[in-house]
Design an enzyme around this catalytic site. Structure first.
Site, PDB file in Angstrom:
ATOM      1  N   LYS A  15       0.822  -1.206   0.000  1.00  0.00           N
ATOM      2  CA  LYS A  15       0.000   0.000   0.000  1.00  0.00           C
ATOM      3  C   LYS A  15       0.861   1.264   0.000  1.00  0.00           C
ATOM      4  O   LYS A  15       0.417   2.313  -0.460  1.00  0.00           O
ATOM      5  CB  LYS A  15      -0.909   0.027   1.228  1.00  0.00           C
ATOM      6  CG  LYS A  15      -1.821  -1.173   1.426  1.00  0.00           C
ATOM      7  CD  LYS A  15      -2.948  -1.216   0.417  1.00  0.00           C
ATOM      8  CE  LYS A  15      -4.097  -2.127   0.804  1.00  0.00           C
ATOM      9  NZ  LYS A  15      -3.778  -3.537   1.030  1.00  0.00           N
TER      10      LYS A  15
HETATM   11  C1  PLP Z   1      -4.452  -4.710   0.669  1.00  0.00           C
HETATM   12  C2  PLP Z   1      -3.701  -5.981   0.710  1.00  0.00           C
HETATM   13  C3  PLP Z   1      -3.976  -7.020  -0.185  1.00  0.00           C
HETATM   14  C4  PLP Z   1      -5.102  -6.963  -1.176  1.00  0.00           C
HETATM   15  O1  PLP Z   1      -4.897  -5.985  -2.143  1.00  0.00           O
HETATM   16  P1  PLP Z   1      -6.146  -5.465  -3.009  1.00  0.00           P
HETATM   17  O2  PLP Z   1      -5.604  -4.356  -3.826  1.00  0.00           O
HETATM   18  O3  PLP Z   1      -7.154  -4.997  -1.996  1.00  0.00           O
HETATM   19  O4  PLP Z   1      -6.655  -6.608  -3.786  1.00  0.00           O
HETATM   20  C5  PLP Z   1      -3.167  -8.139  -0.133  1.00  0.00           C
HETATM   21  N1  PLP Z   1      -2.164  -8.251   0.760  1.00  0.00           N
HETATM   22  C6  PLP Z   1      -1.882  -7.265   1.638  1.00  0.00           C
HETATM   23  C7  PLP Z   1      -0.771  -7.465   2.591  1.00  0.00           C
HETATM   24  C8  PLP Z   1      -2.626  -6.098   1.637  1.00  0.00           C
HETATM   25  O5  PLP Z   1      -2.332  -5.118   2.505  1.00  0.00           O
END
Ligand code: PLP
Length: 465
Positions: A112
């Site tokens: 993120k």
């Molecule tokens: C947010 C997240 C996901 C999923 O990603 P999306 O974009 O919501 O599909 C997978 N793994 C981790 C560690 C995340 O923080």
């Protein structure tokens, strides 16, 4: 570049306005009205460039007139300078033809950060220029919230309120949200699941009076600027493995469908991606939908990969928009049906989705096994989300095409599960090793729209004094 809503009934906006708004006023998600193309040669010359330079070349065509060359290069440089790895998104080999893309070297140890650090810099630049003030409200299953609080803490023109499901995020995730001392950031622990948090955020966006009164802005993965920032590492990693001269595939641990949708955009831009594999944990609604055409949420079962404990996968709407040949009215109708319990994807649209996406799921036991096995055979400690990806990738792999699995979080973000599976305790990187000693600040809230809105009105703007 103009941005249109997936439901076809919201104002058309430029990049900056679409970014600052988040959710479109018709409830839809913004998408560019055309996808800039990267030619074979454009992609070939990316080889050997810095991550930042690739980011510039991929993202700039989407920005319209919003930022000058130099302004945007400065924004990118500041966004990634706090990362703990010079390559930003290094690739590691796991096995013959199977690679791990480490996306967890940012300040909060999850992928993120790639988008959130960028969006923090973009917001700051835009708001300074316009003198505007915004109130960012987001829902998190853990990682978006910590990344958002990290990216926006201490900014003058921004208040941040993050709703997370009380008791359902890891301790590291919670502490990353609750320990920043800046008074403009607020961690709100709500009773319920992530889907409840996300639903309340959507309610706030649909409450136009509240939305306009506080200057609501969204940074959830529905925000186009976040998806766009994630397109970059599909290019850097594919090019490192020989694109555009050969194809690669990706497996993506998926919850809200933002990360894998960025891969879909990369493919639409011209990156030779063979397959995009959606990997889900036991909350496998996306896998079921791609297998059966039925999209019917039936309750979240908490798992050891909590950032994927999602049943209402927001960005899937963007994939549906393309699968339905950009028919906003059809998408709006599906979303109405979803509000009443679920929908089934038409045959034509399902076929279109399957041309782009494969899928698989991974049980809790398989997740644990994968962490243990990869630790033993490669020395790589996987976080549970990344392990879901690796398991699904191994099951689906075509040996003739290199597979890149996205490692979405650092194992130290989920130490309990990793240690139980592997017998090894994943240490936090040095730069955040005092996380467990810092005091926490959390506000508990009920799953009640009125109460949450009142709280936000009371607390916002305090940072200015
Ligand atoms: C947010 C997240 C996901 C999923 O990603 P999306 O974009 O919501 O599909 C997978 N793994 C981790 C560690 C995340 O923080």
């Amino acid at each position: 570049m103009q941005y249109i809503s997936t439901r076809g009934d919201a104002p058309i906006l430029g990049f900056e306005a679409a970014m600052l708004t988040g959710l479109a006023r018709d409830g839809g998600l913004y998408l560019p009205d055309n996808i800039p193309q990267m030619s074979h040669d454009d992609i070939a010359v990316l080889h050997g460039l810095s991550y930042e330079e690739v980011a510039f070349r991929i993202m700039y065509p989407y920005l319209g007139e919003s930022f000058s060359d130099d302004e945007f290069r400065g924004i990118i440089a500041r966004a990634y300078e706090g990362f703990g790895h010079a390559a930003r998104a290094p690739l590691k080999q796991l096995d013959q033809g199977h690679f791990l893309l480490e996306l967890f070297h940012g300040p909060t140890l999850a992928f993120k950060d790639f988008a959130m650090q960028m969006i923090g810099e973009l917001f700051q630049f835009s708001l300074k220029r316009s003198g505007q003030r915004v109130c960012i409200v987001g829902a998190t299953s853990g990682d978006t919230g910590s990344a958002a609080i990290e990216a926006f803490r201490g900014l003058d023109a921004v208040d941040v309120f993050i709703l997370y499901p009380h008791g359902r995020v890891s301790e590291v995730q919670r502490r990353q949200m609750s320990t920043p001392t800046e008074s403009n950031v607020h961690a709100l622990a709500m009773d319920g699941h992530f889907d409840d948090c996300q639903a309340r955020v959507k309610d706030m966006f649909n409450d136009f009076e509240f939305r306009d009164a506080v200057g609501l802005a969204g940074v959830n993965s529905i925000n186009w600027a976040r998806v766009l920032a994630q397109v970059v590492y599909y290019f850097t990693s594919a090019v490192a493995l020989g694109a555009p001269h050969r194809k690669v595939s990706f497996t993506v641990p998926t919850g809200n469908f933002g990360d894998i949708f960025a891969g879909y955009i990369a493919k639409k831009m011209g990156l030779p991606i063979d397959r995009l594999v959606v990997a889900t944990n036991q909350n496998d609604i996306l896998h079921r939908c791609l297998s059966t055409s039925e999209y019917r949420p039936d309750g979240v079962i908490p798992s050891i990969s909590p950032s994927m404990d999602i049943q209402v996968s927001s960005n899937f709407e963007r994939a549906l928009y393309y699968a339905y040949d950009r028919d906003g009215a059809a998408v709006a109708q599906l979303m109405d049906e979803l509000a009443r319990g679920g929908f089934s994807v038409s045959q034509g649209a399902l076929q279109a989705l399957r041309e782009s996406f494969d899928s698989g799921h991974c049980s809790e036991a398989q997740t644990m096994d994968t962490i243990a096995r990869l630790s033993a055979t490669t020395g790589e400690l996987l976080c549970p989300h990344s392990a879901v990806g690796v398991h699904v990738a191994e099951a689906q792999r075509d040996p003739a095409v290199p597979m890149i699995t996205l490692a979405t979080a650092h194992p130290a973000k989920f130490p309990a599960a990793v240690e139980e599976a592997s017998g090894q305790h994943p240490p936090l990187p040095e730069r955040m090793s005092d996380l467990y000693e810092r005091p926490e600040r959390i506000t508990r809230v009920e799953n009640d729209l009125g109460a949450i809105e009142t709280l936000i009105k009371e607390k916002r703007g305090k940072s200015a004094t």
